[in-house]
Write a protein that holds these residues in place. Structure first.
Motif, mmCIF file in Angstrom:
data_model
loop_
_atom_site.group_PDB
_atom_site.id
_atom_site.type_symbol
_atom_site.label_atom_id
_atom_site.label_comp_id
_atom_site.label_asym_id
_atom_site.label_seq_id
_atom_site.Cartn_x
_atom_site.Cartn_y
_atom_site.Cartn_z
ATOM 1 N N GLU A 1 24.902 16.806 4.827
ATOM 2 C CA GLU A 1 25.637 17.745 3.931
ATOM 3 C C GLU A 1 24.713 19.128 3.758
ATOM 4 O OE1 GLU A 1 27.823 14.552 0.965
ATOM 5 O OE2 GLU A 1 25.753 15.438 0.558
ATOM 6 N N TYR A 2 23.507 18.968 3.739
ATOM 7 C CA TYR A 2 22.652 19.865 3.506
ATOM 8 C C TYR A 2 22.864 20.980 4.730
ATOM 9 C CZ TYR A 2 18.441 22.493 2.786
ATOM 10 O OH TYR A 2 17.081 23.540 2.748
ATOM 11 N N PHE A 35 25.829 22.812 5.059
ATOM 12 C CA PHE A 35 25.900 23.902 4.142
ATOM 13 C C PHE A 35 25.052 24.982 4.758
ATOM 14 C CE2 PHE A 35 23.084 25.915 1.161
ATOM 15 C CZ PHE A 35 23.695 26.738 0.686
ATOM 16 N N VAL A 36 23.766 24.602 5.229
ATOM 17 C CA VAL A 36 22.951 25.688 5.808
ATOM 18 C C VAL A 36 23.701 26.323 7.003
ATOM 19 C CG1 VAL A 36 20.873 26.474 6.901
ATOM 20 C CG2 VAL A 36 20.927 24.881 4.982
ATOM 21 N N GLU A 88 26.856 26.734 7.642
ATOM 22 C CA GLU A 88 28.253 27.489 7.165
ATOM 23 C C GLU A 88 27.471 28.977 6.526
ATOM 24 O OE1 GLU A 88 31.165 25.727 4.745
ATOM 25 O OE2 GLU A 88 31.083 23.778 5.638
ATOM 26 N N ALA A 89 26.449 28.635 5.921
ATOM 27 C CA ALA A 89 25.860 29.860 5.392
ATOM 28 C C ALA A 89 25.425 30.857 6.166
ATOM 29 C CB ALA A 89 24.968 29.347 4.215
ATOM 30 N N LYS A 90 24.953 30.172 7.274
ATOM 31 C CA LYS A 90 24.509 31.117 8.414
ATOM 32 C C LYS A 90 25.290 31.678 9.359
ATOM 33 C CE LYS A 90 19.617 29.340 8.671
ATOM 34 N NZ LYS A 90 18.433 28.885 9.479
ATOM 35 N N LEU A 149 15.072 22.338 -0.739
ATOM 36 C CA LEU A 149 16.011 21.285 -0.375
ATOM 37 C C LEU A 149 16.946 20.983 -1.692
ATOM 38 C CD1 LEU A 149 13.972 18.766 1.564
ATOM 39 C CD2 LEU A 149 15.350 20.429 2.467
ATOM 40 N N GLN A 186 16.509 22.833 8.775
ATOM 41 C CA GLN A 186 17.302 23.944 8.315
ATOM 42 C C GLN A 186 16.819 25.220 8.801
ATOM 43 O OE1 GLN A 186 16.286 27.159 6.245
ATOM 44 N NE2 GLN A 186 14.737 25.602 5.552
#
Lengths: 293, 394
Positions: free
Chosen positions: B93-94, B97-98, B100-102, B85, B145
Motif C-alpha cells: 500500500e505504501y 501511494f508513493v 501515485e504521488a510521484k 514510513l 520508496q
C-alpha cells in the motif's frame, strides 16, 4: 494530490478515529432529530441541525479529526516524504484539508437523507425541504471553515493533543465572540488601545512565522500608527468600534441565524469560504516556513 | 547532473552549511562523509527540496530546485535518515501511494511497485503492516520508496544505520546494483562501507566542503610522501647504505632484519616521484647484486583520510578552499605539487626517524633537505628543513 487525499482518508477510516467521530456525530444528530422532529413533532429539520452547532457538537468533534492531519506527519518524520515528493505544497495541504473535511462532512451527508424521510410523514405539507437543506449547507460551510482552522492548528505543533487543545481554544473564543463583544467597553480609547495591542499581536505572529523583524515591525507599526492617527483626527470613529467588529465577524452567529430562520445568507457563504481559504493559505505558509527553519 | 552552488543554510544564528559548492557527475556512487553535525543531512535535505537553503542554488539536470521544484524532485529519490514510513500501511500500500504521488502512470504502478519490491527484497512481507516489520525490512521499504518512479538520482541518508552485518551486506549489494545505471549519493558513518561502495567521496566538516573527489586523488592530495614497504635479500647495513644512497629518498627505516638474510624497510619519498624512485631503488640493489623481493606502497585507508580532512582543523575558509583545490587539481600529476605546497598540513604526518632504529653510527649523515630544495613537490614547509636523514645521499 489525489494520492495524498486517498492516503489521508484511508488513514482516518482504518485508524478508527474517522469512523468513531462519524458515529458520534450521527448518533448525536439522530438524537436531536428524534427529540425535535419525532417526539416533539416539529416540521423544522433546521432546528435539529441548529443544535449541532449550538450544543458544541462541531466544536468537540472537529478537533479530534483535524488534530493528526499535519502534526502526526511531523511526529513520525513522514513529512520529509511529502516534502520530497514532486507535489506542490499547496496541493499537499489541500489534500489533507479535503480529507479531513470529507470525514467531517460524511455524517452531514448521511443527515441529508433525514429530511426526505421526514417529508414522507409530512401529511400537513408544512415542512420546507429548502430550509432543511439550507441549514445543512450552512452547517457544512461552518464545518469547512472550522476544519481549516483545525488543520492550521495541527500545523503548529507535532503533538496531536496540543493541536486539538489549540483548536478547541480557538473554537471557544469564536463561539463566545458575541459575549466578549457585549462585555467589551464601548469607549473610543478602549477600542484604540485594543487595536494597537492587536497590531502588536499581529507583529508577533508575523515575527514567529517569518523570523523577519522588519516585516514584524511593519505589521505592527503601520496599523498601530494608522489607528493612532485616526484617533487623533477623530476619536468618535473609535467609539464602540471593537465590539462592532466582533459582532460583525461573529463566527457562529451567521450560521445559527441563517440556519434557524431558514434564510440563505450569502454573507455566511462568503465568510466561511473566506475563512477556510485564509486558514488553508496560512497553513501552506506554515509548512513552507518549516522548510526554511 | 547535480550542481550545488554557494549553498548556505542558517538555523537562526547557527550556520549549518557554509557556502559549499560541488558537482556530482552522473552514473557514479558518491559517499557523503562528515562528522556528526557537519551538515550532511541538511545538505541532503536541501538537495532533495525538503529544506530551503538560506542562500545558494541547486541544479538537478539543469533544473533549478528553487524555481521548478516539482520537475527537479521528479528526478530524485530520497531516503531520509529516518525512513518516512506510514506504520499503518503495508509495504504494498505504501509503495503504491508513493508511486501515485510521484505521478507514475496508472497502468505502470503495479509493475513498478512489484519491480522495486523484488529489487529490495520486500516482496515476501508486502502484506504485513510496516509497524510489524523488522528494522532491516523497514530500511528496505524506505529504499524501495526512493526507487519508485525510476529516478536518475537516488540519495540515501545513512541507509545501513542500525542494521546487522548480514543486512548491511545485502543493502550494500543493492546500492551497488542501483549505482550501475543511476547516480547514488549515500551518507554513512561506516567508512569501510563507503570505501567499498563509492566511486567518489564528498567530505563536509563544520558545514564546509573539504573534499570532493576519488579516494585515491584525495589521499594523494593529502599525502606529500609515499611510504614504500621494501623487502630485499640483503643485510640491514647493506640495505641502509643502498637506500641512503638513492637520490630522492627523504627518510627510511629498517623494519626488520630476518635470519634468512632478508631485510624489510620503509622508505619515504615524494609521491610525485613514485615510479622514478621505484626504479632507482631497484637498480641500486641490482648494482650490488642484491635481489629486491617485494615492493609495495602503503595505502591509506578512508579512516586516515577522513580524520585528516575533518579533525584538528577549524576548517576556516582557507583550509576548505585549499583542500578543494587539492582535490580538484588531482586530475593531473602536475597538480599534485600545488596540493603539496599547503603549509601546515604536514604537521599531522608521522616522519620515521631511522636514528630510532639504527643508532647514530650508521654513518653518512647529510642534510638531504638541501637536495630537495629544487623539488617543488617536497617544498612543504618546516618538516623538510628539520629532517636530517641518518644515511646521506650521494
Amino acid at each position: 494530490m489525489l494520492a495524498i487525499y486517498k492516503k489521508e482518508l484511508r488513514s482516518y477510516l482504518f485508524g478508527m478515529m474517522g469512523c468513531v467521530i462519524a458515529v458520534v456525530m450521527l448518533a448525536i444528530a439522530g438524537f436531536f432529530i428524534v427529540n425535535v422532529n419525532v417526539n416533539s413533532a416539529s416540521a423544522h429539520f433546521e432546528y435539529s441541525t441548529y443544535f449541532l452547532v449550538d450544543y458544541f457538537v462541531l466544536v468537540i468533534t472537529i478537533p479530534f479529526i483535524t488534530m493528526r492531519s499535519i502534526a502526526e506527519e511531523r511526529r513520525s518524520k513522514t513529512e520529509q516524504l511529502l516534502f520530497s515528493l514532486p507535489v506542490p505544497m499547496y496541493k499537499i495541504v489541500l489534500a489533507k484539508y479535503f480529507a479531513s473535511l470529507t470525514v467531517v462532512a460524511a455524517p452531514l451527508a448521511v443527515c441529508a437523507v433525514y429530511p426526505l424521510i421526514l417529508k414522507l410523514f409530512d401529511t400537513a405539507g408544512v415542512m420546507s425541504l429548502a430550509a432543511a437543506y439550507n441549514a445543512l449547507l450552512m452547517v457544512a460551510l461552518l464545518a469547512a471553515a472550522m476544519t481549516a482552522i483545525g488543520v492550521f492548528a495541527s500545523s503548529l505543533v507535532e503533538n496531536q493533543i496540543i493541536a486539538a487543545l489549540i483548536t478547541v481554544a480557538i473554537f471557544l473564543l469564536l463561539y463566545f465572540m458575541s459575549s466578549i463583544a457585549a462585555a467589551f467597553p464601548t469607549s473610543a480609547t478602549a477600542s484604540m488601545v485594543t487595536l494597537v495591542a492587536a497590531s502588536a499581536v499581529l507583529g508577533g505572529i508575523v515575527l514567529a512565522a517569518t523570523k523577519n523583524s522588519t516585516a514584524a515591525c511593519i505589521a505592527t507599526g503601520v496599523p498601530a500608527a494608522l489607528c493612532i492617527a485616526l484617533f487623533i483626527y477623530d476619536r468618535t470613529l473609535f467609539a464602540g468600534l471593537v465590539p462592532d467588529i466582533l459582532y460583525s465577524i461573529d463566527f457562529f452567529a451567521l450560521c445559527s441565524s441563517s440556519t434557524i430562520y431558514g434564510v440563505f445568507d450569502l454573507r455566511a457563504v462568503v465568510y466561511y469560504v473566506t475563512v477556510a481559504a485564509l486558514f488553508v493559505f496560512v497553513t501552506v505558509q506554515m509548512m513552507q516556513r518549516r522548510r526554511y527553519n | 547532473m547535480i550542481k550545488v552552488s554557494h549553498l548556505t543554510k542558517k538555523y537562526g544564528k547557527t550556520l549549518a552549511v557554509d557556502d559549499i559548492s560541488f558537482e556530482v557527475e552522473g552514473g557514479s556512487i558518491y559517499g557523503f562523509l562528515g562528522p556528526n553535525g557537519a551538515g550532511k543531512s541538511t545538505t541532503m535535505n536541501i538537495i532533495t527540496g525538503c529544506l530551503a537553503p538560506t542562500e545558494g542554488e541547486i541544479l538537478i539536470d539543469d533544473i533549478s530546485m528553487l524555481d521548478d521544484p516539482v520537475a527537479a524532485k521528479r528526478l530524485i529519490g530520497y531516503l531520509p535518515e529516518t525512513p518516512p514510513l506510514y506504520s499503518d500501511m503495508t509495504p504494498w500500500e505504501y509503495l503504491r501511494f508513493v508511486a501515485e504521488a510521484k505521478g507514475v502512470r496508472r497502468d505502470r504502478i503495479a509493475d513498478e511497485v512489484a519491480d522495486v519490491m523484488a529489487a529490495t527484497g520486500v516482496a515476501d512481507v508486502k502484506d504485513r503492516l510496516i509497524r510489524n516489520l523488522s528494522k532491516g525490512y523497514r530500511q528496505r521499504v524506505g529504499i524501495a520508496q526512493a526507487m519508485v518512479g525510476d529516478p536518475d538520482i537516488i540519495i540515501l541518508d545513512e541507509p545501513t544505520e542500525g542494521l546487522d552485518p548480514q543486512q548491511r551486506t545485502e543493502i550494500r549489494a543493492l546500492i551497488n546494483d542501483l549505482g550501475r545505471d543511476r547516480t547514488v549519493i549515500l551518507s554513512s558513518h561506516v567508512l569501510s562501507e563507503v570505501q567499498e561502495i563509492c566511486d567518489k567521496i564528498i567530505v563536509i566538516s563544520h558545514g564546509k566542503l573539504v573534499a570532493n573527489d576519488t579516494m585515491e586523488n584525495i589521499s594523494r592530495s593529502l599525502t606529500s610522501e609515499t611510504t614504500m614497504l621494501l623487502t630485499v635479500k640483503a643485510t640491514p647495513e647493506e640495505t641502509a647504505a643502498v637506500i641512503g644512497g638513492v637520490d630522492g629518498v627523504s627518510s627510511f627505516e629498517i623494519v626488520d632484519g630476518a635470519d634468512d638474510g632478508t631485510t624489510s624497510a620503509k622508505v619515504k619519498y615524494a609521491s610525485s616521484r613514485d615510479m622514478e624512485l621505484r626504479e632507482a631503488i631497484s637498480f641500486a640493489f641490482s648494482d650490488i647484486r642484491r635481489a629486491v623481493l617485494s615492493m609495495s606502497v602503503e595505502e591509506e585507508n578512508l579512516e586516515d583520510i577522513f580524520l585528516k580532512l575533518t579533525s584538528t582543523k577549524d576548517t576556516d575558509e582557507n583550509d576548505a578552499d585549499d583542500a578543494n583545490d587539492a582535490a580538484d587539481s588531482n586530475e593531473s600529476d602536475e597538480a599534485d605539487g600545488d596540493a603539496e605546497t599547503d603549509d601546515g598540513d604536514e604537521e599531522e604526518y608521522v616522519v620515521y626517524d631511522p636514528a630510532d632504529y639504527l643508532g647514530d653510527d650508521a654513518g653518512g649523515v647529510e642534510d638531504k633537505a638541501a637536495d630537495d630544495d629544487d623539488d617543488d613537490d617536497n617544498d612543504d614547509g618546516g618538516d623538510g628543513d628539520d629532517y636530517k636523514p641518518l644515511f646521506g645521499g650521494k
